[in-house]
Scaffold this motif. Structure first.
Motif, PDB file in Angstrom:
ATOM      1  N   MET A 168       0.747  -0.992   0.143  1.00  0.00           N
ATOM      2  CA  MET A 168      -0.087   0.018  -0.038  1.00  0.00           C
ATOM      3  C   MET A 168       0.985   1.411  -0.004  1.00  0.00           C
ATOM      4  O   MET A 168       1.739   1.299   0.736  1.00  0.00           O
ATOM      5  CB  MET A 168      -0.824  -0.037   1.370  1.00  0.00           C
ATOM      6  CG  MET A 168      -1.788   1.355   1.396  1.00  0.00           C
ATOM      7  SD  MET A 168      -2.529   1.209   3.127  1.00  0.00           S
ATOM      8  CE  MET A 168      -3.601  -0.286   2.824  1.00  0.00           C
ATOM      9  N   LEU A 169       0.378   2.257  -1.001  1.00  0.00           N
ATOM     10  CA  LEU A 169       1.267   3.447  -0.749  1.00  0.00           C
ATOM     11  C   LEU A 169       0.410   4.473  -0.530  1.00  0.00           C
ATOM     12  O   LEU A 169      -0.848   4.807  -0.703  1.00  0.00           O
ATOM     13  CB  LEU A 169       1.613   3.845  -2.426  1.00  0.00           C
ATOM     14  CG  LEU A 169       2.532   5.055  -2.574  1.00  0.00           C
ATOM     15  CD1 LEU A 169       3.832   5.063  -2.171  1.00  0.00           C
ATOM     16  CD2 LEU A 169       2.580   5.486  -4.025  1.00  0.00           C
ATOM     17  N   ILE A 170       0.780   5.183   0.635  1.00  0.00           N
ATOM     18  CA  ILE A 170       0.164   6.223   1.452  1.00  0.00           C
ATOM     19  C   ILE A 170       0.893   7.722   1.291  1.00  0.00           C
ATOM     20  O   ILE A 170       2.035   7.552   1.508  1.00  0.00           O
ATOM     21  CB  ILE A 170      -0.147   5.914   2.791  1.00  0.00           C
ATOM     22  CG1 ILE A 170      -0.879   4.730   3.005  1.00  0.00           C
ATOM     23  CG2 ILE A 170      -0.936   6.801   3.643  1.00  0.00           C
ATOM     24  CD1 ILE A 170      -1.202   4.203   4.386  1.00  0.00           C
ATOM     25  N   ASP A 171       0.244   8.662   1.093  1.00  0.00           N
ATOM     26  CA  ASP A 171       0.831   9.968   0.889  1.00  0.00           C
ATOM     27  C   ASP A 171       0.669  10.620   2.415  1.00  0.00           C
ATOM     28  O   ASP A 171      -0.141  10.876   2.876  1.00  0.00           O
ATOM     29  CB  ASP A 171       0.026  10.868  -0.021  1.00  0.00           C
ATOM     30  CG  ASP A 171       0.428  12.292  -0.163  1.00  0.00           C
ATOM     31  OD1 ASP A 171       1.423  12.509   0.609  1.00  0.00           O
ATOM     32  OD2 ASP A 171      -0.062  13.028  -0.846  1.00  0.00           O
ATOM     33  N   GLY A 172       2.036  10.786   2.685  1.00  0.00           N
ATOM     34  CA  GLY A 172       2.097  11.126   4.362  1.00  0.00           C
ATOM     35  C   GLY A 172       1.890  12.537   4.524  1.00  0.00           C
ATOM     36  O   GLY A 172       1.750  12.903   5.652  1.00  0.00           O
ATOM     37  N   SER A 173       1.756  13.395   3.549  1.00  0.00           N
ATOM     38  CA  SER A 173       1.482  14.977   3.809  1.00  0.00           C
ATOM     39  C   SER A 173      -0.030  15.253   3.477  1.00  0.00           C
ATOM     40  O   SER A 173      -0.338  16.302   3.611  1.00  0.00           O
ATOM     41  CB  SER A 173       2.311  15.622   2.800  1.00  0.00           C
ATOM     42  OG  SER A 173       1.906  15.255   1.425  1.00  0.00           O
ATOM     43  N   LYS A 174      -0.943  14.186   3.405  1.00  0.00           N
ATOM     44  CA  LYS A 174      -2.290  14.527   2.914  1.00  0.00           C
ATOM     45  C   LYS A 174      -3.100  14.568   4.399  1.00  0.00           C
ATOM     46  O   LYS A 174      -2.738  13.831   5.231  1.00  0.00           O
ATOM     47  CB  LYS A 174      -3.012  13.478   2.096  1.00  0.00           C
ATOM     48  CG  LYS A 174      -2.708  13.449   0.767  1.00  0.00           C
ATOM     49  CD  LYS A 174      -3.849  12.791  -0.145  1.00  0.00           C
ATOM     50  CE  LYS A 174      -3.544  13.024  -1.467  1.00  0.00           C
ATOM     51  NZ  LYS A 174      -4.508  12.251  -2.318  1.00  0.00           N
ATOM     52  N   THR A 175      -3.864  15.621   4.417  1.00  0.00           N
ATOM     53  CA  THR A 175      -4.504  15.817   5.807  1.00  0.00           C
ATOM     54  C   THR A 175      -6.207  15.325   5.703  1.00  0.00           C
ATOM     55  O   THR A 175      -6.848  15.508   6.728  1.00  0.00           O
ATOM     56  CB  THR A 175      -4.412  17.393   6.132  1.00  0.00           C
ATOM     57  OG1 THR A 175      -5.236  17.959   5.249  1.00  0.00           O
ATOM     58  CG2 THR A 175      -3.106  17.532   6.423  1.00  0.00           C
ATOM     59  N   THR A 176      -6.677  14.799   4.598  1.00  0.00           N
ATOM     60  CA  THR A 176      -7.887  14.334   4.463  1.00  0.00           C
ATOM     61  C   THR A 176      -7.944  12.919   3.987  1.00  0.00           C
ATOM     62  O   THR A 176      -7.350  12.144   4.692  1.00  0.00           O
ATOM     63  CB  THR A 176      -8.697  15.199   3.159  1.00  0.00           C
ATOM     64  OG1 THR A 176      -7.883  15.141   2.023  1.00  0.00           O
ATOM     65  CG2 THR A 176      -8.671  16.634   3.587  1.00  0.00           C
ATOM     66  N   LYS A 177      -8.625  12.376   3.224  1.00  0.00           N
ATOM     67  CA  LYS A 177      -8.853  11.116   2.798  1.00  0.00           C
ATOM     68  C   LYS A 177      -7.550  10.475   2.145  1.00  0.00           C
ATOM     69  O   LYS A 177      -6.894  11.355   1.108  1.00  0.00           O
ATOM     70  CB  LYS A 177     -10.081  10.769   1.972  1.00  0.00           C
ATOM     71  CG  LYS A 177     -11.374  10.877   2.903  1.00  0.00           C
ATOM     72  CD  LYS A 177     -12.594  10.450   1.770  1.00  0.00           C
ATOM     73  CE  LYS A 177     -13.792  10.781   2.773  1.00  0.00           C
ATOM     74  NZ  LYS A 177     -15.076  10.449   1.696  1.00  0.00           N
ATOM     75  N   ILE A 178      -6.933   9.396   2.412  1.00  0.00           N
ATOM     76  CA  ILE A 178      -5.684   8.984   1.746  1.00  0.00           C
ATOM     77  C   ILE A 178      -5.951   7.725   1.090  1.00  0.00           C
ATOM     78  O   ILE A 178      -6.955   6.836   1.376  1.00  0.00           O
ATOM     79  CB  ILE A 178      -4.727   8.747   2.851  1.00  0.00           C
ATOM     80  CG1 ILE A 178      -5.279   7.884   3.774  1.00  0.00           C
ATOM     81  CG2 ILE A 178      -4.235   9.944   3.234  1.00  0.00           C
ATOM     82  CD1 ILE A 178      -4.132   7.412   4.780  1.00  0.00           C
ATOM     83  N   TYR A 179      -5.103   7.335  -0.087  1.00  0.00           N
ATOM     84  CA  TYR A 179      -5.413   6.367  -0.859  1.00  0.00           C
ATOM     85  C   TYR A 179      -5.003   4.950  -0.130  1.00  0.00           C
ATOM     86  O   TYR A 179      -3.726   5.073   0.345  1.00  0.00           O
ATOM     87  CB  TYR A 179      -4.585   6.309  -2.204  1.00  0.00           C
ATOM     88  CG  TYR A 179      -5.145   5.293  -3.182  1.00  0.00           C
ATOM     89  CD1 TYR A 179      -4.273   4.335  -3.359  1.00  0.00           C
ATOM     90  CD2 TYR A 179      -6.133   5.445  -4.035  1.00  0.00           C
ATOM     91  CE1 TYR A 179      -4.507   3.281  -4.292  1.00  0.00           C
ATOM     92  CE2 TYR A 179      -6.545   4.611  -4.996  1.00  0.00           C
ATOM     93  CZ  TYR A 179      -5.563   3.537  -5.078  1.00  0.00           C
ATOM     94  OH  TYR A 179      -6.101   2.466  -6.047  1.00  0.00           O
TER      95      TYR A 179
END
Length: 487
Positions: free
Chosen positions: A409-420
């Protein structure tokens, strides 16, 4: 319906979201660690500071607020045993705490290290915190080890009460008319403020000629090891004047030096076993029962495929930046520049799984080498149950792997809302089954527009909850995961 083990969302964010150019170097996070209970997080930065965060599961407990005397504690225990109603209320409070989502708040901050100058070597010693190691609590105080390049310190964090007198005796004129001692009033005190203070109990120094890269506490909480590029030393927590060298790779002639130590760790359950990694991608397992000085390793873990494909860049990329024992001690997780590998302690010839990380780097090796990005050292970590592994990458992304099912799983660590948060697996399991990357999945990001200044080095997983702490430059992101299904 598709089962998703975790639906991740940002729970909390600590830090200033300024542009990278405006962020001071001393504010960048350099180390991150949960304690053994998962109720506390320790964060170290390049300015030598250690910041502690406390979970809401213990924030309201009275035992965390002050250090009481033993007599008072005995009285409180007797009251709790005699009053059944209070016990029922405590059980209800515990149930309600479990239902509440896990949250953290600021607990304490102290300056662990200061910049120094080594007059013998004529070099500056940075105050940057390289590693933090919690010690299991034995009383109401917290103990942790922190180290910079040369000095290890043991810190005690405790609560200190400030009391004020609230009730005084009568005025002098009234005292003259007092004939009965029973009319006298005794002054009373009341706690006005509770502050958290840090005390440097011990300092372990002057034992490493090179920069310290890791510290690890044994399972018996009595000794710990510290490693630099050529040596591993064994310390007793009560002794600061002497350490014992258990591994020494320094040759008589430094020109013959071909590899260095990059990381070391004690076994989570056996106080006699430890592992350490080398810059050529080899992991050694040492046993203190066999020899006090581990000249010969008990086991050596080396990937034969990596050793066959020997070239200038592959030797640099095979450098192991971090190793971690699984919570049960059966597996070893290692991270080099491009892969995350899972080893079985009982099998030395090859890893159980080889998981690719930021595979775009193969097309940009020259650029990465010229800008020194190829020497970046990323950490890795296990989940509390050992089923998942996490590690950081560029663009403030981090990877979460279900290594047994060959999914990632790849997660955007800088997102503050829903994440993939979708797991991907190889479409052709018979070919390159260990490589979860393919051209048809989304477990990668745009390799042509990568901002290498944005990177996640430090990651840590709560040992008892699906809760991840991620450090991106000077910001601490806390993620919580929930089991669910998706259509």
């Amino acid at each position: 319906m598709e089962n998703i083990p975790f639906k991740w969302r940002v729970s909390q964010i600590f830090g200033d979201k300024s542009s990278i150019e405006k962020i001071a170097d001393q504010d960048k996070i350099s180390s991150l660690e949960f304690d053994s209970t998962g109720n506390y997080i320790a964060v170290g930065d390049r300015g030598g500071r250690v910041i502690l965060f406390q979970s809401n599961h213990v924030a309201n407990e009275s035992e965390e607020e002050s250090d009481l005397d033993e007599e008072e504690l005995m009285k409180e225990e007797e009251k709790e045993k005699n009053e059944e109603n209070e016990e029922e209320e405590e059980e209800e409070e515990e149930k309600s705490k479990q239902k509440k989502s896990l949250q953290y708040k600021f607990y304490s901050e102290f300056q662990s290290h200061e910049p120094e100058f080594d007059y013998l070597k004529s070099i500056d010693i940075e105050e940057k915190i390289n590693k933090i190691q919690w010690i299991k609590r034995r009383n109401r105080s917290h103990l942790l080890l922190s180290t910079n390049d040369q000095t290890i310190k043991l810190w005690k964090i405790f609560s200190k009460e400030k009391e004020l007198v609230t009730e005084f005796n009568k005025e002098r004129q009234e005292n003259e008319s007092i004939n009965n001692p029973k009319d006298l009033l005794f002054p009373k005190t009341q706690v006005e403020e509770i502050s958290k203070e840090a005390y440097n109990k011990r300092t372990y120094g002057s034992a490493h000629a090179y920069n310290i890269n890791s510290i690890s506490l044994s399972s018996d909480d009595e000794v710990f090891i510290s490693s630099d590029e050529l040596r591993i030393n064994l310390w007793h927590l009560e002794r600061t004047d002497k350490s014992f060298n258990i591994v020494d790779l320094k040759p008589e002639d430094l020109e013959q030096l071909s590899e260095v130590i990059t990381c070391s760790q004690f076994h989570p359950n056996e106080s006699n076993q430890f592992i350490y990694s080398l810059s050529k991608g080899v992991i050694h397992l040492g046993d203190l029962r066999q020899s006090a000085k581990c000249l010969n390793s008990v086991k050596v873990f080396e990937d034969e495929e990596t050793s066959l494909n020997d070239s200038f860049f592959t030797e640099i990329m095979s450098n192991i930046s971090d190793i971690k024992y699984s919570p049960c001690g059966r597996y070893i997780l290692s991270r080099n520049y491009t892969t995350l590998k899972v080893w079985d302690v009982k099998m030395e010839s090859k890893p159980l799984a080889t998981l690719c990380v930021h595979d775009f780097s193969h097309s940009k090796l020259c650029e990465l080498y010229e800008n020194d990005f190829i020497f970046d050292k990323f950490e890795c970590n296990w989940s509390g149950d050992g089923k998942y592994a996490i590690t950081g990458s560029y663009e403030n992304y981090y990877y979460l792997f279900d290594w047994k099912k060959n999914k990632g799983m790849l997660i955007d660590g800088s997102k503050t809302t829903k994440i993939y948060s979708k797991f991907y697996e190889t479409q052709n399991p018979n070919e390159n089954s260990n490589n979860i990357f393919s051209n048809n999945n989304k477990l990668s990001y745009d390799s042509d527009n990568v901002d290498f200044s944005k990177k996640i080095f430090n990651v840590s997983w709560n040992p008892y909850n699906p809760f991840i702490a991620v450090a991106a430059t000077n910001i601490l992101y806390l993620y919580t995961g929930k089991v669910g299904t998706k259509k």
